[in-house]
Design a protein around this motif. Structure first.
Motif, mmCIF file in Angstrom:
data_model
loop_
_atom_site.group_PDB
_atom_site.id
_atom_site.type_symbol
_atom_site.label_atom_id
_atom_site.label_comp_id
_atom_site.label_asym_id
_atom_site.label_seq_id
_atom_site.Cartn_x
_atom_site.Cartn_y
_atom_site.Cartn_z
ATOM 1 N N GLU A 165 -9.470 -62.359 -30.035
ATOM 2 C CA GLU A 165 -10.267 -61.135 -29.989
ATOM 3 C C GLU A 165 -10.126 -60.455 -28.632
ATOM 4 O O GLU A 165 -10.003 -59.225 -28.552
ATOM 5 C CB GLU A 165 -11.738 -61.439 -30.264
ATOM 6 C CG GLU A 165 -12.605 -60.185 -30.272
ATOM 7 C CD GLU A 165 -14.068 -60.451 -30.589
ATOM 8 O OE1 GLU A 165 -14.864 -59.504 -30.466
ATOM 9 O OE2 GLU A 165 -14.404 -61.592 -30.969
ATOM 10 N N GLY A 166 -10.126 -61.245 -27.565
ATOM 11 C CA GLY A 166 -9.969 -60.685 -26.230
ATOM 12 C C GLY A 166 -8.632 -59.982 -26.061
ATOM 13 O O GLY A 166 -8.556 -58.878 -25.500
ATOM 14 N N LEU A 167 -7.562 -60.594 -26.569
ATOM 15 C CA LEU A 167 -6.232 -59.984 -26.464
ATOM 16 C C LEU A 167 -6.157 -58.704 -27.292
ATOM 17 O O LEU A 167 -5.546 -57.716 -26.870
ATOM 18 C CB LEU A 167 -5.156 -60.975 -26.925
ATOM 19 C CG LEU A 167 -4.974 -62.222 -26.044
ATOM 20 C CD1 LEU A 167 -3.936 -63.151 -26.662
ATOM 21 C CD2 LEU A 167 -4.573 -61.846 -24.626
ATOM 22 N N GLN A 168 -6.792 -58.728 -28.468
ATOM 23 C CA GLN A 168 -6.831 -57.508 -29.281
ATOM 24 C C GLN A 168 -7.607 -56.407 -28.568
ATOM 25 O O GLN A 168 -7.223 -55.231 -28.612
ATOM 26 C CB GLN A 168 -7.463 -57.793 -30.647
ATOM 27 C CG GLN A 168 -7.386 -56.612 -31.590
ATOM 28 C CD GLN A 168 -7.990 -56.925 -32.942
ATOM 29 O OE1 GLN A 168 -9.192 -57.136 -33.065
ATOM 30 N NE2 GLN A 168 -7.139 -56.971 -33.970
ATOM 31 N N THR A 169 -8.667 -56.784 -27.878
ATOM 32 C CA THR A 169 -9.444 -55.825 -27.095
ATOM 33 C C THR A 169 -8.568 -55.171 -26.031
ATOM 34 O O THR A 169 -8.658 -53.964 -25.787
ATOM 35 C CB THR A 169 -10.659 -56.514 -26.444
ATOM 36 O OG1 THR A 169 -11.501 -57.044 -27.474
ATOM 37 C CG2 THR A 169 -11.469 -55.549 -25.588
ATOM 38 N N MET A 170 -7.682 -55.951 -25.396
ATOM 39 C CA MET A 170 -6.769 -55.405 -24.391
ATOM 40 C C MET A 170 -5.783 -54.425 -25.028
ATOM 41 O O MET A 170 -5.477 -53.375 -24.457
ATOM 42 C CB MET A 170 -5.993 -56.538 -23.700
ATOM 43 C CG MET A 170 -6.835 -57.446 -22.818
ATOM 44 S SD MET A 170 -7.660 -56.582 -21.470
ATOM 45 C CE MET A 170 -9.370 -56.681 -22.007
ATOM 46 N N ARG A 171 -5.277 -54.767 -26.212
ATOM 47 C CA ARG A 171 -4.327 -53.873 -26.882
ATOM 48 C C ARG A 171 -4.999 -52.564 -27.300
ATOM 49 O O ARG A 171 -4.417 -51.478 -27.153
ATOM 50 C CB ARG A 171 -3.695 -54.574 -28.094
ATOM 51 C CG ARG A 171 -2.807 -55.759 -27.719
ATOM 52 C CD ARG A 171 -1.977 -56.238 -28.897
ATOM 53 N NE ARG A 171 -2.783 -56.758 -29.995
ATOM 54 C CZ ARG A 171 -3.190 -58.021 -30.115
ATOM 55 N NH1 ARG A 171 -2.892 -58.912 -29.176
ATOM 56 N NH2 ARG A 171 -3.895 -58.418 -31.161
ATOM 57 N N THR A 172 -6.207 -52.677 -27.814
ATOM 58 C CA THR A 172 -6.947 -51.472 -28.190
ATOM 59 C C THR A 172 -7.236 -50.618 -26.961
ATOM 60 O O THR A 172 -7.124 -49.386 -27.005
ATOM 61 C CB THR A 172 -8.257 -51.848 -28.901
ATOM 62 O OG1 THR A 172 -7.958 -52.621 -30.065
ATOM 63 C CG2 THR A 172 -9.060 -50.616 -29.299
ATOM 64 N N LEU A 173 -7.578 -51.273 -25.856
ATOM 65 C CA LEU A 173 -7.806 -50.551 -24.607
ATOM 66 C C LEU A 173 -6.555 -49.789 -24.206
ATOM 67 O O LEU A 173 -6.625 -48.623 -23.798
ATOM 68 C CB LEU A 173 -8.212 -51.533 -23.496
ATOM 69 C CG LEU A 173 -8.334 -50.948 -22.083
ATOM 70 C CD1 LEU A 173 -9.408 -49.864 -22.030
ATOM 71 C CD2 LEU A 173 -8.626 -52.054 -21.073
ATOM 72 N N GLY A 174 -5.391 -50.424 -24.306
ATOM 73 C CA GLY A 174 -4.137 -49.777 -23.942
ATOM 74 C C GLY A 174 -3.863 -48.541 -24.781
ATOM 75 O O GLY A 174 -3.467 -47.498 -24.257
ATOM 76 N N LYS A 175 -4.082 -48.653 -26.086
ATOM 77 C CA LYS A 175 -3.866 -47.502 -26.974
ATOM 78 C C LYS A 175 -4.855 -46.380 -26.653
ATOM 79 O O LYS A 175 -4.489 -45.198 -26.636
ATOM 80 C CB LYS A 175 -4.006 -47.937 -28.427
ATOM 81 C CG LYS A 175 -2.892 -48.862 -28.896
ATOM 82 C CD LYS A 175 -3.196 -49.441 -30.269
ATOM 83 C CE LYS A 175 -2.188 -50.520 -30.644
ATOM 84 N NZ LYS A 175 -2.569 -51.228 -31.879
ATOM 85 N N ASN A 176 -6.118 -46.751 -26.408
ATOM 86 C CA ASN A 176 -7.128 -45.737 -26.082
ATOM 87 C C ASN A 176 -6.836 -45.065 -24.744
ATOM 88 O O ASN A 176 -7.012 -43.856 -24.593
ATOM 89 C CB ASN A 176 -8.521 -46.370 -26.054
ATOM 90 C CG ASN A 176 -9.019 -46.751 -27.438
ATOM 91 O OD1 ASN A 176 -8.410 -46.401 -28.446
ATOM 92 N ND2 ASN A 176 -10.128 -47.475 -27.493
#
Length: 206
Positions: A165-176
């Motif tokens: 979940e933490g890694l997905q949060t980082m990926r979503t942050l990057g896209k945003n």
């Protein structure tokens, strides 16, 4: 477009680096030029409020802070990554941020995208996250968010890689972040930056 990512952990390849690397990979996949700079292992002393930087345009302590100030000028986005130490960012990260942001008051950071990334084994992430976002919110910098607070959990880099979940949060942050950076660039070109009033300081003396 450029994003400057700061690793404020004393460890070069630990939890903070692992989180920032996941973010950097996503930013680069979105066409953003990304650089991770390790500062947490350096002897970065705290700000002494001598205000010499207001005369010279740079910090009186000539170290990594002055080296990175020009990169901040060029960056469209700035990320500070830090581990939790006693429910607050690691001391080196705080010293770096205090001096970088105080000594660059002459640099207009309006609409540069800011983001904080925090790591901990168990607790203190949200308190640390709040501290780091304060630097952006008083400098006209939009704060990039994700599907959860920008954090990962783990006591080691290996454990962080298990925090899906933490890694997905980082990926979503990057896209945003990439979307926000491009949108702001479009806004600058087609709408223009918000009109700024002269800064007013109110000091109360008793």
């Amino acid at each position: 477009m450029k994003a400057l990512l700061i690793n404020g952990s004393p460890r070069a390849k630990g939890c903070t680096y692992t989180a920032l690397t996941e973010l950097a990979k996503t930013l680069e996949s979105q066409g953003i030029e990304t650089e991770i700079v390790h500062v947490g292992h350096k002897e970065v002393r705290g700000c002494i409020a001598c205000r010499k930087c207001h005369e010279t345009g740079k910090c009186v302590f000539d170290d990594i802070v002055n080296e990175l100030a020009p990169k901040l000028v060029q960056a469209d986005a700035f990320v500070i990554g830090a581990p939790v130490y006693f429910a607050s960012p690691a001391g080196g990260a705080i010293s770096f941020m205090d001096r970088l942001f105080f000594s660059t008051l002459n640099i207009d950071k309006t609409m540069k995208v800011g983001a904080a990334v925090v790591t901990c084994r168990r607790g203190g992430n949200t308190a640390t996250f709040d501290v780091l976002n304060k630097y952006f919110s008083m400098n006209n910098m939009p704060i990039a968010t994700s599907q959860y607070w920008n954090m990962v959990h783990g006591g080691s880099a290996e454990e962080v890689l298990e925090d899906k979940e933490g890694l997905q949060t980082m990926r979503t942050l990057g896209k945003n972040m990439a979307f926000l950076m491009r949108s702001i660039q479009w806004g600058k070109e087609n709408v223009g930056l918000p009109e700024r009033e002269p800064v007013t300081f109110t000091s109360f003396h008793h």
